[in-house]
Write a protein that holds these residues in place. Sequence first.
Motif, PDB file in Angstrom:
ATOM      1  N   GLN A  21       0.733   9.691  -3.995  1.00  0.00           N
ATOM      2  CA  GLN A  21       0.374   8.850  -2.854  1.00  0.00           C
ATOM      3  C   GLN A  21      -0.833   7.980  -3.195  1.00  0.00           C
ATOM      4  OE1 GLN A  21       0.074  11.049   0.736  1.00  0.00           O
ATOM      5  NE2 GLN A  21      -0.148   9.261   2.033  1.00  0.00           N
ATOM      6  N   ASN A  22      -0.820   6.754  -2.681  1.00  0.00           N
ATOM      7  CA  ASN A  22      -1.946   5.840  -2.836  1.00  0.00           C
ATOM      8  C   ASN A  22      -2.661   5.756  -1.502  1.00  0.00           C
ATOM      9  OD1 ASN A  22       0.568   4.498  -4.556  1.00  0.00           O
ATOM     10  ND2 ASN A  22      -1.338   4.644  -5.693  1.00  0.00           N
ATOM     11  N   PHE A  23      -3.944   6.109  -1.498  1.00  0.00           N
ATOM     12  CA  PHE A  23      -4.663   6.288  -0.248  1.00  0.00           C
ATOM     13  C   PHE A  23      -5.331   5.002   0.234  1.00  0.00           C
ATOM     14  CE2 PHE A  23      -4.741  10.478  -2.340  1.00  0.00           C
ATOM     15  CZ  PHE A  23      -4.016  11.186  -1.392  1.00  0.00           C
ATOM     16  N   LEU A  24      -5.420   4.882   1.537  1.00  0.00           N
ATOM     17  CA  LEU A  24      -6.061   3.735   2.171  1.00  0.00           C
ATOM     18  C   LEU A  24      -7.564   3.953   2.271  1.00  0.00           C
ATOM     19  CD1 LEU A  24      -3.556   3.067   5.085  1.00  0.00           C
ATOM     20  CD2 LEU A  24      -4.094   1.484   3.238  1.00  0.00           C
ATOM     21  N   ARG A  25      -8.295   2.878   2.013  1.00  0.00           N
ATOM     22  CA  ARG A  25      -9.749   2.909   2.199  1.00  0.00           C
ATOM     23  C   ARG A  25     -10.203   1.745   3.081  1.00  0.00           C
ATOM     24  NH1 ARG A  25      -9.012   7.003  -0.241  1.00  0.00           N
ATOM     25  NH2 ARG A  25     -10.192   7.935  -1.941  1.00  0.00           N
ATOM     26  N   LEU A  42       6.327   1.638   8.510  1.00  0.00           N
ATOM     27  CA  LEU A  42       6.121   2.336   7.251  1.00  0.00           C
ATOM     28  C   LEU A  42       5.580   1.393   6.185  1.00  0.00           C
ATOM     29  CD1 LEU A  42       9.545   4.225   7.219  1.00  0.00           C
ATOM     30  CD2 LEU A  42       7.337   5.132   7.968  1.00  0.00           C
ATOM     31  N   VAL A  43       4.573   1.859   5.467  1.00  0.00           N
ATOM     32  CA  VAL A  43       4.043   1.119   4.331  1.00  0.00           C
ATOM     33  C   VAL A  43       4.873   1.504   3.113  1.00  0.00           C
ATOM     34  CG1 VAL A  43       2.046   0.694   2.861  1.00  0.00           C
ATOM     35  CG2 VAL A  43       1.738   1.034   5.327  1.00  0.00           C
ATOM     36  N   THR A  44       5.573   0.521   2.540  1.00  0.00           N
ATOM     37  CA  THR A  44       6.435   0.741   1.389  1.00  0.00           C
ATOM     38  C   THR A  44       6.075  -0.245   0.287  1.00  0.00           C
ATOM     39  OG1 THR A  44       8.148  -0.872   1.998  1.00  0.00           O
ATOM     40  CG2 THR A  44       8.279   1.304   3.036  1.00  0.00           C
ATOM     41  N   PRO A  54      -2.196  -6.268  -0.157  1.00  0.00           N
ATOM     42  CA  PRO A  54      -2.490  -6.353  -1.591  1.00  0.00           C
ATOM     43  C   PRO A  54      -2.724  -4.969  -2.192  1.00  0.00           C
ATOM     44  CG  PRO A  54      -3.811  -7.919  -0.340  1.00  0.00           C
ATOM     45  CD  PRO A  54      -3.173  -7.003   0.655  1.00  0.00           C
ATOM     46  N   ARG A  55      -2.305  -4.772  -3.408  1.00  0.00           N
ATOM     47  CA  ARG A  55      -2.403  -3.459  -4.038  1.00  0.00           C
ATOM     48  C   ARG A  55      -3.850  -3.003  -4.212  1.00  0.00           C
ATOM     49  NH1 ARG A  55      -2.736  -3.348  -9.790  1.00  0.00           N
ATOM     50  NH2 ARG A  55      -3.236  -5.382 -10.672  1.00  0.00           N
ATOM     51  N   GLU A  56      -4.788  -3.971  -4.273  1.00  0.00           N
ATOM     52  CA  GLU A  56      -6.189  -3.612  -4.484  1.00  0.00           C
ATOM     53  C   GLU A  56      -6.801  -2.847  -3.317  1.00  0.00           C
ATOM     54  OE1 GLU A  56      -4.992  -6.942  -6.995  1.00  0.00           O
ATOM     55  OE2 GLU A  56      -4.976  -6.694  -4.808  1.00  0.00           O
ATOM     56  N   ARG A  57      -6.092  -2.793  -2.188  1.00  0.00           N
ATOM     57  CA  ARG A  57      -6.643  -2.108  -1.022  1.00  0.00           C
ATOM     58  C   ARG A  57      -6.334  -0.607  -1.005  1.00  0.00           C
ATOM     59  NH1 ARG A  57      -5.800  -6.352   4.033  1.00  0.00           N
ATOM     60  NH2 ARG A  57      -6.814  -8.145   3.036  1.00  0.00           N
ATOM     61  N   VAL A  71       2.033  -2.397  -7.784  1.00  0.00           N
ATOM     62  CA  VAL A  71       2.660  -3.464  -6.994  1.00  0.00           C
ATOM     63  C   VAL A  71       2.012  -3.542  -5.611  1.00  0.00           C
ATOM     64  CG1 VAL A  71       4.872  -3.283  -8.195  1.00  0.00           C
ATOM     65  CG2 VAL A  71       4.440  -1.881  -6.152  1.00  0.00           C
ATOM     66  N   ASP A  72       2.213  -4.688  -4.948  1.00  0.00           N
ATOM     67  CA  ASP A  72       1.750  -4.843  -3.578  1.00  0.00           C
ATOM     68  C   ASP A  72       2.652  -4.058  -2.630  1.00  0.00           C
ATOM     69  OD1 ASP A  72      -0.251  -6.541  -4.426  1.00  0.00           O
ATOM     70  OD2 ASP A  72       0.905  -8.367  -4.016  1.00  0.00           O
ATOM     71  N   SER A  73       2.177  -3.873  -1.409  1.00  0.00           N
ATOM     72  CA  SER A  73       2.926  -3.137  -0.400  1.00  0.00           C
ATOM     73  C   SER A  73       3.332  -4.046   0.746  1.00  0.00           C
ATOM     74  CB  SER A  73       2.084  -1.974   0.152  1.00  0.00           C
ATOM     75  OG  SER A  73       1.849  -1.000  -0.838  1.00  0.00           O
ATOM     76  N   GLY A  74       4.311  -3.597   1.498  1.00  0.00           N
ATOM     77  CA  GLY A  74       4.734  -4.295   2.700  1.00  0.00           C
ATOM     78  C   GLY A  74       4.767  -3.336   3.872  1.00  0.00           C
ATOM     79  N   ILE A  75       4.664  -3.877   5.074  1.00  0.00           N
ATOM     80  CA  ILE A  75       4.779  -3.069   6.288  1.00  0.00           C
ATOM     81  C   ILE A  75       6.197  -3.275   6.819  1.00  0.00           C
ATOM     82  CG2 ILE A  75       3.897  -2.611   8.595  1.00  0.00           C
ATOM     83  CD1 ILE A  75       1.236  -3.823   7.710  1.00  0.00           C
ATOM     84  N   LEU A  76       7.002  -2.248   6.687  1.00  0.00           N
ATOM     85  CA  LEU A  76       8.389  -2.284   7.155  1.00  0.00           C
ATOM     86  C   LEU A  76       8.431  -1.798   8.591  1.00  0.00           C
ATOM     87  CD1 LEU A  76      11.469  -2.518   6.672  1.00  0.00           C
ATOM     88  CD2 LEU A  76      11.383  -0.154   5.839  1.00  0.00           C
TER      89      LEU A  76
END
Length: 251
Positions: free
Chosen positions: A4-8, A118-120, A155-158, A165-170
Amino acid sequence: MLGQNFLRDERTIAQIVTSARPDPAGLLLEVGAGQGALTRELARRCRRVVAYEIDPELAARLGEEFRAEPGVRVVQGDFVASRPPAEPFAVIGNIPYASTSRIVNWCLDAPRISTATLVTQLEYARKRCGDYGRWTLRTVQTWPWLHWRLAGRIPRERFRPVPRVDSGILRLERRQVPLLPASQLTAYQRFVALGFGGVGGSLCASLQRGYPARRVDAALRANRVPADTTVGYVWPEQWIALFRAIHTTRW
């Protein structure tokens, strides 16, 4: 941490929650609660949050953090192994990329779900929502009662660690009024499966395997769909119109 990639980033958390538009009084299930970045914001906005986290250590920390919060329940376990609630509910989550298909399928099969946000991976969300001008089988099959939308890009840097890769909100949203009667949904899904499973990619050739050629040709002309159109380029609304013209009309 199971990939998992965590949000900050607080802006991103606000972007996801704004896209979800959670009902403060409704039941909300969070998938992949992780370190609780989304959970904390959801707890401030919603009265009933059930946060699922498969990692035992992370789930234990969250359980301790929210122990005094009566509106938040932390569940350690695999979300897709859970039974969908019997009451209306919504789903939100920054989900592990590797589990995307399993989680989306769980949401699609849940009869009382109202929305899923969902963030995918961005590529996944774009493909599912027709952002390339092409449409997938699963999206088209569920379109009469579920609206698919790309609600945002991240953006993936977040994220930490930073993904490749970057993410999208589905965003999936159940329609208040389905575009087809419930009695026709199974037949419609079979119709779409026939169209996608045919010969040479042509929608016309695929449908003529199951329906009279004249009826198929007339329906395509009436809906301005060229006979040689590849199935992926047929919009969901066109599929529904073709189904009505071909399947519900006796010949």
